[in-house]
Design a protein around this motif. Structure first.
Motif, PDB file in Angstrom:
ATOM      1  N   LYS A 173       6.964  -5.198   7.351  1.00 51.72           N
ATOM      2  CA  LYS A 173       5.531  -5.004   7.118  1.00 51.72           C
ATOM      3  C   LYS A 173       5.166  -5.402   5.696  1.00 51.72           C
ATOM      4  O   LYS A 173       4.110  -5.986   5.454  1.00 51.72           O
ATOM      5  CB  LYS A 173       5.138  -3.548   7.374  1.00 51.72           C
ATOM      6  CG  LYS A 173       5.207  -3.145   8.832  1.00 51.72           C
ATOM      7  CD  LYS A 173       4.898  -1.683   9.011  1.00 51.72           C
ATOM      8  CE  LYS A 173       5.073  -1.263  10.457  1.00 51.72           C
ATOM      9  NZ  LYS A 173       4.956   0.183  10.624  1.00 51.72           N
ATOM     10  N   GLU A 174       6.057  -5.103   4.750  1.00 52.35           N
ATOM     11  CA  GLU A 174       5.811  -5.475   3.362  1.00 52.35           C
ATOM     12  C   GLU A 174       5.853  -6.994   3.181  1.00 52.35           C
ATOM     13  O   GLU A 174       5.076  -7.548   2.420  1.00 52.35           O
ATOM     14  CB  GLU A 174       6.800  -4.783   2.423  1.00 52.35           C
ATOM     15  CG  GLU A 174       6.469  -3.324   2.241  1.00 52.35           C
ATOM     16  CD  GLU A 174       7.342  -2.613   1.228  1.00 52.35           C
ATOM     17  OE1 GLU A 174       8.367  -3.167   0.795  1.00 52.35           O
ATOM     18  OE2 GLU A 174       6.989  -1.480   0.870  1.00 52.35           O
ATOM     19  N   LEU A 175       6.740  -7.678   3.917  1.00 55.45           N
ATOM     20  CA  LEU A 175       6.766  -9.144   3.867  1.00 55.45           C
ATOM     21  C   LEU A 175       5.411  -9.721   4.262  1.00 55.45           C
ATOM     22  O   LEU A 175       4.892 -10.626   3.613  1.00 55.45           O
ATOM     23  CB  LEU A 175       7.835  -9.693   4.813  1.00 55.45           C
ATOM     24  CG  LEU A 175       9.259  -9.733   4.321  1.00 55.45           C
ATOM     25  CD1 LEU A 175      10.209 -10.071   5.461  1.00 55.45           C
ATOM     26  CD2 LEU A 175       9.412 -10.740   3.210  1.00 55.45           C
ATOM     27  N   ILE A 176       4.839  -9.183   5.318  1.00 60.30           N
ATOM     28  CA  ILE A 176       3.532  -9.650   5.781  1.00 60.30           C
ATOM     29  C   ILE A 176       2.471  -9.362   4.722  1.00 60.30           C
ATOM     30  O   ILE A 176       1.656 -10.222   4.389  1.00 60.30           O
ATOM     31  CB  ILE A 176       3.158  -8.982   7.124  1.00 60.30           C
ATOM     32  CG1 ILE A 176       4.126  -9.445   8.217  1.00 60.30           C
ATOM     33  CG2 ILE A 176       1.716  -9.284   7.503  1.00 60.30           C
ATOM     34  CD1 ILE A 176       4.052  -8.632   9.498  1.00 60.30           C
ATOM     35  N   ARG A 177       2.494  -8.162   4.176  1.00 62.53           N
ATOM     36  CA  ARG A 177       1.515  -7.780   3.150  1.00 62.53           C
ATOM     37  C   ARG A 177       1.654  -8.661   1.906  1.00 62.53           C
ATOM     38  O   ARG A 177       0.664  -9.140   1.362  1.00 62.53           O
ATOM     39  CB  ARG A 177       1.696  -6.299   2.789  1.00 62.53           C
ATOM     40  CG  ARG A 177       0.666  -5.765   1.807  1.00 62.53           C
ATOM     41  CD  ARG A 177       0.816  -4.265   1.597  1.00 62.53           C
ATOM     42  NE  ARG A 177       2.129  -3.874   1.148  1.00 62.53           N
ATOM     43  CZ  ARG A 177       2.535  -3.886  -0.122  1.00 62.53           C
ATOM     44  NH1 ARG A 177       1.729  -4.283  -1.066  1.00 62.53           N
ATOM     45  NH2 ARG A 177       3.741  -3.484  -0.442  1.00 62.53           N
ATOM     46  N   TRP A 178       2.896  -8.898   1.454  1.00 60.36           N
ATOM     47  CA  TRP A 178       3.123  -9.742   0.280  1.00 60.36           C
ATOM     48  C   TRP A 178       2.593 -11.143   0.523  1.00 60.36           C
ATOM     49  O   TRP A 178       1.972 -11.747  -0.338  1.00 60.36           O
ATOM     50  CB  TRP A 178       4.605  -9.833  -0.050  1.00 60.36           C
ATOM     51  CG  TRP A 178       5.233  -8.568  -0.549  1.00 60.36           C
ATOM     52  CD1 TRP A 178       4.609  -7.518  -1.170  1.00 60.36           C
ATOM     53  CD2 TRP A 178       6.600  -8.206  -0.455  1.00 60.36           C
ATOM     54  NE1 TRP A 178       5.515  -6.544  -1.477  1.00 60.36           N
ATOM     55  CE2 TRP A 178       6.748  -6.936  -1.044  1.00 60.36           C
ATOM     56  CE3 TRP A 178       7.719  -8.827   0.069  1.00 60.36           C
ATOM     57  CZ2 TRP A 178       7.968  -6.291  -1.135  1.00 60.36           C
ATOM     58  CZ3 TRP A 178       8.933  -8.189  -0.015  1.00 60.36           C
ATOM     59  CH2 TRP A 178       9.055  -6.932  -0.617  1.00 60.36           C
ATOM     60  N   HIS A 179       2.878 -11.666   1.726  1.00 59.35           N
ATOM     61  CA  HIS A 179       2.440 -13.029   2.040  1.00 59.35           C
ATOM     62  C   HIS A 179       0.906 -13.115   2.026  1.00 59.35           C
ATOM     63  O   HIS A 179       0.338 -14.044   1.462  1.00 59.35           O
ATOM     64  CB  HIS A 179       3.002 -13.460   3.389  1.00 59.35           C
ATOM     65  CG  HIS A 179       2.608 -14.845   3.778  1.00 59.35           C
ATOM     66  ND1 HIS A 179       3.022 -15.955   3.075  1.00 59.35           N
ATOM     67  CD2 HIS A 179       1.825 -15.305   4.763  1.00 59.35           C
ATOM     68  CE1 HIS A 179       2.512 -17.031   3.623  1.00 59.35           C
ATOM     69  NE2 HIS A 179       1.779 -16.681   4.654  1.00 59.35           N
ATOM     70  N   LYS A 180       0.266 -12.138   2.633  1.00 61.35           N
ATOM     71  CA  LYS A 180      -1.203 -12.128   2.632  1.00 61.35           C
ATOM     72  C   LYS A 180      -1.734 -12.030   1.210  1.00 61.35           C
ATOM     73  O   LYS A 180      -2.682 -12.720   0.829  1.00 61.35           O
ATOM     74  CB  LYS A 180      -1.738 -10.968   3.473  1.00 61.35           C
ATOM     75  CG  LYS A 180      -1.572 -11.178   4.954  1.00 61.35           C
ATOM     76  CD  LYS A 180      -2.080  -9.986   5.738  1.00 61.35           C
ATOM     77  CE  LYS A 180      -1.887 -10.194   7.224  1.00 61.35           C
ATOM     78  NZ  LYS A 180      -2.264  -8.984   7.992  1.00 61.35           N
TER      79      LYS A 180
END
Length: 157
Positions: free
Chosen positions: A145-152
């Motif tokens: 979930k953090e990977l997605i948030r970081w990417h966004k």
């Protein structure tokens, strides 16, 4: 090069690499929140939390409530933390200069550009993969979930 493999750096402190990374991040950006450290260093929040807890217990950092967001704490280096931070930065700068000496200025610019593009692409691939698994109904672990948030967050800059 891994921080814990460099004997000179290892002789400065008994900190684990994650604790060194968090201490260096605090020293570079203080005051800083744990969430910002996780994003900037691409460490998951659990890893940052463990490192912060250890640094607090070793009396290298301090935590103060944010004046605006009372449920958020800002992290600072205290005097002992600042002294260790400066020792680490000096040792890491010396090592970086030695490593960079094999490249011309133009080669360094190209190299750092390639690294940045590879990091961005890796983040995009992992975030896309995690998003697809979530769409398929899988319960994503926190790090995904953090990977997605970081990417966004990276794409909104």
């Amino acid at each position: 090069m891994a921080l814990n493999r460099d004997w000179k750096i290892r002789n400065l402190t008994d900190l684990d690499p994650r604790e060194m990374r968090v201490l260096i991040n605090i020293g570079s950006y203080m005051p800083v929140k744990s969430a910002d450290i996780a994003y900037q260093s691409r460490l998951d929040s659990y890893t940052v939390s463990r490192a912060v807890k250890k640094l607090l217990s070793l009396n290298l950092i301090e935590s103060h409530k944010d004046e605006v967001k009372k449920n958020v704490k800002n992290l600072y280096l205290n005097e002992a933390g600042k002294a260790l931070y400066h020792e680490l930065i000096i040792a890491m700068d010396e090592r970086a200069k030695q490593l960079e000496s094999v490249l011309s200025a133009d080669e360094q610019a190209v190299f750092f550009d390639m690294l940045e593009r590879l990091e961005d692409k890796t983040e995009a691939i992992l975030a896309q993969q995690a998003s697809e698994f979530i769409k398929d109904g899988l319960d994503a672990p926190t790090d995904q979930k953090e990977l997605i948030r970081w990417h966004k967050k990276s794409n909104f800059k």
